[in-house]
Design a protein around this motif. Structure first.
Motif, PDB file in Angstrom:
ATOM      1  N   ILE A 131       0.838  -1.066   0.218  1.00  0.00           N
ATOM      2  CA  ILE A 131      -0.088  -0.090   0.086  1.00  0.00           C
ATOM      3  C   ILE A 131       0.660   1.049   0.346  1.00  0.00           C
ATOM      4  O   ILE A 131       0.813   2.204  -0.277  1.00  0.00           O
ATOM      5  N   GLY A 132       2.081   1.481   0.864  1.00  0.00           N
ATOM      6  CA  GLY A 132       2.952   2.112   0.703  1.00  0.00           C
ATOM      7  C   GLY A 132       3.923   2.439  -0.413  1.00  0.00           C
ATOM      8  O   GLY A 132       3.611   3.922  -0.629  1.00  0.00           O
ATOM      9  N   ASP A 133       3.689   1.541  -0.889  1.00  0.00           N
ATOM     10  CA  ASP A 133       4.071   1.555  -2.467  1.00  0.00           C
ATOM     11  C   ASP A 133       3.687   2.560  -3.269  1.00  0.00           C
ATOM     12  O   ASP A 133       3.961   3.470  -4.444  1.00  0.00           O
ATOM     13  N   ALA A 134       2.379   2.470  -3.525  1.00  0.00           N
ATOM     14  CA  ALA A 134       1.253   2.751  -4.087  1.00  0.00           C
ATOM     15  C   ALA A 134       0.660   3.798  -3.868  1.00  0.00           C
ATOM     16  O   ALA A 134       0.614   4.962  -4.652  1.00  0.00           O
ATOM     17  N   HIS A 135      -0.006   4.241  -2.861  1.00  0.00           N
ATOM     18  CA  HIS A 135      -0.818   5.266  -1.876  1.00  0.00           C
ATOM     19  C   HIS A 135       0.270   5.039  -0.388  1.00  0.00           C
ATOM     20  O   HIS A 135      -0.843   5.251   0.480  1.00  0.00           O
ATOM     21  N   HIS A 184      -0.746  -1.604  17.650  1.00  0.00           N
ATOM     22  CA  HIS A 184       0.445  -2.557  16.848  1.00  0.00           C
ATOM     23  C   HIS A 184       0.704  -2.546  15.726  1.00  0.00           C
ATOM     24  O   HIS A 184       1.868  -2.171  14.942  1.00  0.00           O
ATOM     25  N   VAL A 185      -0.254  -3.042  14.673  1.00  0.00           N
ATOM     26  CA  VAL A 185      -0.824  -2.530  13.791  1.00  0.00           C
ATOM     27  C   VAL A 185      -0.308  -0.766  12.725  1.00  0.00           C
ATOM     28  O   VAL A 185       0.371  -1.362  11.931  1.00  0.00           O
ATOM     29  N   VAL A 186      -0.941   0.054  13.608  1.00  0.00           N
ATOM     30  CA  VAL A 186      -0.689   1.271  13.357  1.00  0.00           C
ATOM     31  C   VAL A 186       1.225   1.736  13.336  1.00  0.00           C
ATOM     32  O   VAL A 186       2.058   1.826  12.329  1.00  0.00           O
ATOM     33  N   ALA A 187       1.729   1.204  14.485  1.00  0.00           N
ATOM     34  CA  ALA A 187       2.933   0.983  14.040  1.00  0.00           C
ATOM     35  C   ALA A 187       4.145   0.439  12.854  1.00  0.00           C
ATOM     36  O   ALA A 187       5.238   1.179  12.559  1.00  0.00           O
ATOM     37  N   ILE A 188       3.950  -1.139  13.223  1.00  0.00           N
ATOM     38  CA  ILE A 188       4.021  -1.152  11.473  1.00  0.00           C
ATOM     39  C   ILE A 188       4.003  -0.501   9.763  1.00  0.00           C
ATOM     40  O   ILE A 188       4.704   0.233   9.330  1.00  0.00           O
ATOM     41  N   PHE A 189       2.550   0.024  10.367  1.00  0.00           N
ATOM     42  CA  PHE A 189       1.912   0.719   9.454  1.00  0.00           C
ATOM     43  C   PHE A 189       2.867   2.203   8.946  1.00  0.00           C
ATOM     44  O   PHE A 189       3.334   2.177   7.854  1.00  0.00           O
ATOM     45  N   ARG A 190       3.003   2.622  10.323  1.00  0.00           N
ATOM     46  CA  ARG A 190       4.212   3.861  10.091  1.00  0.00           C
ATOM     47  C   ARG A 190       5.195   4.282   9.719  1.00  0.00           C
ATOM     48  O   ARG A 190       6.403   5.005   9.666  1.00  0.00           O
ATOM     49  N   GLY A 191       6.042   2.519  10.058  1.00  0.00           N
ATOM     50  CA  GLY A 191       7.717   2.304   9.536  1.00  0.00           C
ATOM     51  C   GLY A 191       7.540   2.351   8.388  1.00  0.00           C
ATOM     52  O   GLY A 191       8.393   2.319   8.052  1.00  0.00           O
ATOM     53  N   SER A 248       5.348   5.133   6.101  1.00  0.00           N
ATOM     54  CA  SER A 248       5.231   5.287   5.484  1.00  0.00           C
ATOM     55  C   SER A 248       4.653   6.554   6.653  1.00  0.00           C
ATOM     56  O   SER A 248       3.201   6.021   7.415  1.00  0.00           O
ATOM     57  N   GLU A 249       5.197   7.345   6.721  1.00  0.00           N
ATOM     58  CA  GLU A 249       4.660   8.724   8.126  1.00  0.00           C
ATOM     59  C   GLU A 249       3.324   9.253   7.889  1.00  0.00           C
ATOM     60  O   GLU A 249       2.560  10.152   8.239  1.00  0.00           O
ATOM     61  N   SER A 250       3.037   9.298   6.362  1.00  0.00           N
ATOM     62  CA  SER A 250       1.695   9.940   5.383  1.00  0.00           C
ATOM     63  C   SER A 250       0.332   9.530   5.819  1.00  0.00           C
ATOM     64  O   SER A 250      -0.427   9.781   5.667  1.00  0.00           O
ATOM     65  N   PHE A 251       0.967   8.665   6.329  1.00  0.00           N
ATOM     66  CA  PHE A 251      -0.657   7.334   6.334  1.00  0.00           C
ATOM     67  C   PHE A 251      -1.263   8.037   7.188  1.00  0.00           C
ATOM     68  O   PHE A 251      -1.348   8.417   8.689  1.00  0.00           O
TER      69      PHE A 251
END
Length: 322
Positions: free
Chosen positions: A138-142, A175-182, A184-187
């Motif tokens: 998701i981060g690579d695309a959006h 816990h999952v939010v921390a993974i996603f923020r790792g 992209s900080e813009s999520f």
């Protein structure tokens, strides 16, 4: 109103639409323009059918139907709901969105666990590899996507139903939010119950202001013996954990509201519901981040741009057009 507990089986049916679906019909431009202010496009997003080559092309048809410029509305999609393997196997889907239109941003609904996997396992890091794969794809695309994580946690059909496991839900969400923020900080992160009492108090599973950007609510027009006006007041507006609750709860936590799913259909062609949702958006627009119509037929028909609900569709186009 007693809400049909089969409501969220729609998710599985809608996700199966990856392989099916048709472009929405494009008709003449509506006669009235949107009354939702200068940034009205944020209220005109949609979850649409997959179509021949992907949701992006179908969403472009939705924009034409609403007389809106390409890339002006948010898309909605669902990531890896059926198995942990899907978190890896479906990593190409966000990339297809980007390939078809790099300018589009998307709300990604990401499961907090898979059915029969305890939330405690997610909170304990046993499935970090799967969430890292999702965050990467998701981060690579959006990289500025809205992540609707563990939505409708107050409904028993969901694999991440939080009743009796509220602490595990909260820990897993964080816990999952921390993974996603790792990645992209813009999520941005959307915490989104289903409307009404459902099967537990939604606020018992609120994961904390530091991991939530928007307080969402999924709202559908459901059949009952009441009139359309009575349903609106008693089942949506003033119901426990309804629209007025959402507004007060979001304000008390300093968050904007969102509507990642809403629609007519279960109770038929109800233009009154469309009008009332529009009026709610208009009255509260400064406090709303976005809204998206569920334009895919699942457990019951909700698609509005295909002629099934002519009165609701005609009004929808007048109120949500560009």
């Amino acid at each position: 109103m007693s809400v049909d507990r089969g409501i969220t089986r729609r998710r599985a049916l809608a996700f199966a639409a990856l392989a099916v679906g048709a472009l929405p019909s494009v008709r003449a431009a509506p006669s009235a323009r949107s009354r939702l202010g200068a940034n009205s496009a944020r209220f005109a997003g949609a979850f649409v059918n997959w179509g021949e080559t992907g949701r992006e092309h179908v969403l472009q048809g939705w924009e034409k139907w609403l007389n809106r410029p390409r890339s002006s509305v948010l898309g909605v999609d669902f990531y890896g709901q059926n198995s942990w393997d899907d978190f890896h196997k479906l990593d190409w889907v966000p990339g297809l969105w980007k390939k078809l239109n790099p300018a589009r941003n998307v709300v990604w609904s990401v499961p907090l666990t898979i059915t029969e996997t305890p939330l405690a396992d997610v909170a304990g890091g046993l499935h970090d590899a799967e969430f890292e794969a999702a965050a990467r794809a998701i981060g690579d695309a959006h990289p500025k996507a809205i992540i609707r994580l563990g939505w409708e946690m107050n409904i028993s059909n969901m694999g991440w139903f939080a009743k009796g496991h509220e602490d595990d839900y909260i820990k897993a969400f964080r816990h999952v939010v921390a993974i996603f923020r790792g990645r992209s900080e813009s999520f941005k992160f959307d915490w989104c119950p289903g409307w009404g009492l459902q099967d537990m108090p939604a606020d018992a599973a609120y994961p904390g202001d530091d991991v939530v950007d928007t307080v969402g609510l999924d709202v559908y027009d459901f059949k009952s013996d009441a009139s359309a006006a009575e349903r609106w007041t008693n089942s949506y507006l003033k119901a426990p954990f309804g629209l007025e609750w959402q507004r007060a709860f979001a304000a008390s936590h300093g968050k904007l509201m969102s509507y990642p799913e809403w629609g007519v259909g279960q109770a038929g062609d109800n233009a009154f519901f469309v009008q009332q949702m529009h009026d709610w958006f208009a009255a509260n627009q400064a406090a709303i981040a976005y809204a998206a119509y569920f334009d895919v037929d699942g457990l019951w028909p909700t698609q509005i741009d295909n002629g099934k609900f002519p009165q609701a569709a005609s009004l929808f186009r007048k109120l949500f057009a560009g």
